[in-house]
Design an enzyme around this catalytic site. Structure first.
Site, PDB file in Angstrom:
ATOM      1  N   LYS A  53       6.673   4.698  18.231  1.00 45.28           N
ATOM      2  CA  LYS A  53       6.295   6.133  18.372  1.00 45.28           C
ATOM      3  C   LYS A  53       6.490   6.964  19.486  1.00 45.28           C
ATOM      4  O   LYS A  53       6.351   6.282  20.598  1.00 45.28           O
ATOM      5  CB  LYS A  53       4.642   6.312  18.006  1.00 45.28           C
ATOM      6  N   ASP A  89       0.641  -1.245  -0.014  1.00 44.99           N
ATOM      7  CA  ASP A  89       0.095   0.049   0.106  1.00 44.99           C
ATOM      8  C   ASP A  89       0.859   1.272   0.074  1.00 44.99           C
ATOM      9  O   ASP A  89       0.386   2.260   0.864  1.00 44.99           O
ATOM     10  CB  ASP A  89      -1.007   0.106   1.170  1.00 44.99           C
TER      11      ASP A  89
HETATM   12  P1  GTP Z   1      -5.631  -1.020   7.936  1.00 45.81           P
HETATM   13  O1  GTP Z   1      -6.538  -1.942   8.410  1.00 45.81           O
HETATM   14  O2  GTP Z   1      -6.382   0.252   7.261  1.00 45.81           O
HETATM   15  O3  GTP Z   1      -4.612  -0.522   9.133  1.00 45.81           O
HETATM   16  O4  GTP Z   1      -4.638  -1.578   6.933  1.00 45.81           O
HETATM   17  P2  GTP Z   1      -3.926  -2.884   6.421  1.00 45.81           P
HETATM   18  O5  GTP Z   1      -4.840  -3.988   7.148  1.00 45.81           O
HETATM   19  O6  GTP Z   1      -3.662  -2.984   5.096  1.00 45.81           O
HETATM   20  O7  GTP Z   1      -2.922  -2.808   7.673  1.00 45.81           O
HETATM   21  P3  GTP Z   1      -1.340  -2.250   7.345  1.00 45.81           P
HETATM   22  O8  GTP Z   1      -1.474  -0.786   6.640  1.00 45.81           O
HETATM   23  O9  GTP Z   1      -0.696  -1.816   8.861  1.00 45.81           O
HETATM   24  O10 GTP Z   1      -0.359  -3.160   6.471  1.00 45.81           O
HETATM   25  C1  GTP Z   1       0.751  -2.974   6.031  1.00 45.81           C
HETATM   26  C2  GTP Z   1       0.697  -3.946   4.657  1.00 45.81           C
HETATM   27  O11 GTP Z   1       0.891  -5.401   5.137  1.00 45.81           O
HETATM   28  C3  GTP Z   1      -0.358  -3.756   3.698  1.00 45.81           C
HETATM   29  O12 GTP Z   1       0.326  -4.006   2.601  1.00 45.81           O
HETATM   30  C4  GTP Z   1      -0.978  -4.935   4.127  1.00 45.81           C
HETATM   31  O13 GTP Z   1      -1.888  -5.524   3.151  1.00 45.81           O
HETATM   32  C5  GTP Z   1       0.026  -6.022   4.577  1.00 45.81           C
HETATM   33  N1  GTP Z   1      -0.656  -6.656   5.897  1.00 45.81           N
HETATM   34  C6  GTP Z   1      -0.972  -6.598   7.031  1.00 45.81           C
HETATM   35  N2  GTP Z   1      -1.114  -7.624   7.574  1.00 45.81           N
HETATM   36  C7  GTP Z   1      -0.977  -8.700   7.078  1.00 45.81           C
HETATM   37  C8  GTP Z   1      -1.242  -9.931   6.985  1.00 45.81           C
HETATM   38  O14 GTP Z   1      -1.612 -10.562   8.222  1.00 45.81           O
HETATM   39  N3  GTP Z   1      -1.073 -10.753   6.009  1.00 45.81           N
HETATM   40  C9  GTP Z   1      -0.669 -10.694   4.974  1.00 45.81           C
HETATM   41  N4  GTP Z   1      -0.619 -11.247   3.614  1.00 45.81           N
HETATM   42  N5  GTP Z   1      -0.458  -9.236   4.632  1.00 45.81           N
HETATM   43  C10 GTP Z   1      -0.645  -8.282   5.574  1.00 45.81           C
END
Ligand code: GTP
Length: 361
Positions: free
Chosen positions: A166, A115
């Site tokens: 943080k 992302d």
């Molecule tokens: P929010 O729910 O809005 O915080 O977004 P998010 O669920 O995408 O979490 P975050 O932005 O912290 O994740 C950072 C990246 O890691 C993103 O590209 C997510 O798709 C990925 N990510 C986070 N947790 C997992 C997981 O448990 N499995 C996988 N495959 N990807 C994950």
């Protein structure tokens, strides 16, 4: 000696809760940013850096990735998919995806958060990792105010000193930019079958073990696309050419109008707006710095600023939207004002405004 990485893993399993309702029907990395799923900008970058095989670590809405990206041949890459029944966290997901890697234990493997929109020079990051025989090399970007992030100070040689949570007065404004180069063997040492966070568990443990953990500091364009405002800003920056991407499906300019979209002759579409396929903008409407997903309709005289309208959603005549997020298939009746980060859920119906607002357009 191998001089570049050939394989990458992209983490795409997150639920994207901060982007709801846009992530109700599709995963965050598949949301269009400047007319293509945002992950395509990352895939184009990886291909340009010599990566040929990418494993996508999916979980939330896993099935939607194959439908959109297929085997990757259209993008000049070979794509494979792994899916977690229960999200394994960033580290668990990387370890799980590693089952499909073909690299040897000392080869460099790139790992991206799915992302992030980044213009940094991945080839130079990989070259640093290989030349310095590092175990892990993180892209660190520099932010004005690091209070909202954990910070990552480095010494004069680029070695990471700590991963700090943080804090009110950060000791450094260098932050983790979500792009890592791992020695393959480091990935294989992550525990299997349980939730692991690289940020909280794996990275600090590597420092404890005196592994070579480097920070590649580059202040190129960088944006975390985790919120609707960031998604709209990222799309706008790509359309206006503030951030360059080989995946942009048209020339840089004031607006990107995709094939099959209709814009009335006297409508104004500018400031980096993107009008998706099959979307329409009616007479006298103004779409400024905004994103219309596929099939969205903006009726006559409506004014949109810095807003995003979901697939098939309808914005009635004379509406005013500012910083608004409209879910797929929602219908907003004529003359409504939706301001200040308001979110309308997918399929919601808002009747026409009874009183005509008198906002400053
Ligand atoms: P929010 O729910 O809005 O915080 O977004 P998010 O669920 O995408 O979490 P975050 O932005 O912290 O994740 C950072 C990246 O890691 C993103 O590209 C997510 O798709 C990925 N990510 C986070 N947790 C997992 C997981 O448990 N499995 C996988 N495959 N990807 C994950």
């Amino acid at each position: 000696m191998v001089t570049q990485a050939r394989e990458a893993i992209i983490l795409v399993g997150g639920m994207g809760t901060r982007l709801r309702p846009l992530t109700v029907h599709r995963a965050k990395p598949l949301l269009p940013v400047a007319g293509v799923p945002c992950i395509e900008h990352q895939l184009a970058n990886l291909a340009a850096a010599g990566i040929s095989h990418v494993v996508l670590a999916t979980s939330y809405r896993a099935e939607t990735f194959t439908e959109v990206l297929g085997d990757g041949s259209a993008l000049g890459l070979r794509l494979d998919y792994v899916s977690e029944d229960e999200p394994l966290g960033t580290g668990g997901a990387i370890r799980n995806a590693a089952a499909l890697l073909e690299s040897g234990p000392h080869d460099a493997v790139v790992v991206l958060n799915g992302d992030v929109l980044s213009g940094h020079d991945l080839s130079t990051q990989v070259a640093m990792h290989i030349q310095r025989r590092a175990d892990l090399t993180l892209h660190l970007t520099v932010v004005d105010d690091a209070r909202a992030f954990g910070c990552v100070p480095t010494d004069g040689s680029g070695r990471v000193l700590a991963f700090l949570e943080k804090m009110p007065q950060p000791v450094s404004n260098q932050v983790n930019a979500g792009c890592y180069v791992f020695r393959r063997a480091v990935i294989d040492a992550i525990p299997t079958g349980r939730v692991v966070s690289v940020e909280r568990e794996t990275f600090p443990a590597l420092l404890q073990a005196d592994a070579v953990v480097l920070g590649y500091v580059e202040q190129a364009y960088w944006l975390d696309l985790g919120t609707p405002a960031a998604l709209v800003a990222g799309s706008r920056d790509l359309v206006l050419g503030r951030m360059r991407s080989a995946a942009l499906p048209g020339p840089v300019g004031e607006a990107l109008v995709l094939p099959g979209a209709r814009v009335a002759a006297d409508a104004v579409v500018e400031a980096g707006s993107c009008v998706g396929p099959g979307a329409s903008v009616g007479p006298g409407a103004q779409v400024l710095g905004s994103v219309l997903l596929e099939g969205a309709q903006v009726h006559a005289g409506a004014v949109l600023r810095d807003s995003i309208v979901g697939a098939g959603a309808v914005i009635g005549a004379g509406c005013v939207l500012k910083d608004a997020v409209i879910g797929d298939g929602a219908e907003v009746g004529a003359d409504n004002e939706l301001l200040g980060g308001i979110r309308v859920w997918c399929g919601a119906r808002i009747g026409p405004a009874v009183v005509r607002f008198s906002s400053d357009r």
